[in-house]
Design a protein around this motif. Structure first.
Motif, PDB file in Angstrom:
ATOM      1  N   SER A   1       0.834  -1.195   0.000  1.00  0.00           N
ATOM      2  CA  SER A   1       0.000   0.000   0.000  1.00  0.00           C
ATOM      3  C   SER A   1       0.872   1.249   0.000  1.00  0.00           C
TER       4      SER A   1
ATOM      5  N   GLU B   1      -3.723  12.246  -3.894  1.00  0.00           N
ATOM      6  CA  GLU B   1      -5.172  12.200  -3.755  1.00  0.00           C
ATOM      7  C   GLU B   1      -5.809  11.413  -4.895  1.00  0.00           C
TER       8      GLU B   1
ATOM      9  N   ASP C   1      -7.276   3.844  -5.580  1.00  0.00           N
ATOM     10  CA  ASP C   1      -7.035   2.664  -4.750  1.00  0.00           C
ATOM     11  C   ASP C   1      -8.303   2.285  -3.989  1.00  0.00           C
ATOM     12  N   LYS C   2      -9.071   3.290  -3.532  1.00  0.00           N
ATOM     13  CA  LYS C   2     -10.326   3.028  -2.823  1.00  0.00           C
ATOM     14  C   LYS C   2     -11.348   2.410  -3.764  1.00  0.00           C
ATOM     15  N   ASP C   3     -11.372   2.882  -5.021  1.00  0.00           N
ATOM     16  CA  ASP C   3     -12.325   2.375  -6.010  1.00  0.00           C
ATOM     17  C   ASP C   3     -12.039   0.915  -6.379  1.00  0.00           C
TER      18      ASP C   3
ATOM     19  N   MET D   1      -4.816   7.656  -4.292  1.00  0.00           N
ATOM     20  CA  MET D   1      -5.529   7.051  -3.179  1.00  0.00           C
ATOM     21  C   MET D   1      -7.012   6.861  -3.502  1.00  0.00           C
ATOM     22  N   GLU D   2      -7.621   7.791  -4.243  1.00  0.00           N
ATOM     23  CA  GLU D   2      -9.013   7.654  -4.637  1.00  0.00           C
ATOM     24  C   GLU D   2      -9.195   6.447  -5.561  1.00  0.00           C
TER      25      GLU D   2
ATOM     26  N   LYS E   1     -11.061  -1.436  -4.428  1.00  0.00           N
ATOM     27  CA  LYS E   1     -11.378  -2.393  -3.348  1.00  0.00           C
ATOM     28  C   LYS E   1     -12.808  -2.829  -3.377  1.00  0.00           C
TER      29      LYS E   1
END
Length: 65
Positions: free
Chosen positions: A2, A55, A61-63, A58-59, A65
């Motif tokens: 990560s 940003e 990366d959230k999508d 990381m956005e 998951k």
């Protein structure tokens, strides 16, 4: 693996938001002392661009998951 952001946003004494190194204000960094690199316009521009990338990364990366 990560990604750990290298920057963070803080609010200065005038209420303005600014991007700083994640070690800003800690004992871990020997550069970030009062009136240190936060007053350098070039370093601020670099941190701002890095924060924009982080940003977006990381956005994404959230999508995923």
């Amino acid at each position: 693996m990560s990604y750990e952001p290298l920057t963070k946003k803080i609010t200065d004494g005038d209420g303005n938001q600014m991007v700083v190194c994640r070690l800003h204000g800690t004992d871990e960094c020997h550069i970030h002392k009062p009136n240190g690199c936060s007053n350098c316009p070039m370093f601020q521009a670099i941190l701002t661009q890095l924060n924009t990338f982080e940003e977006i990364y990381m956005e994404g990366d959230k999508d995923a998951k």
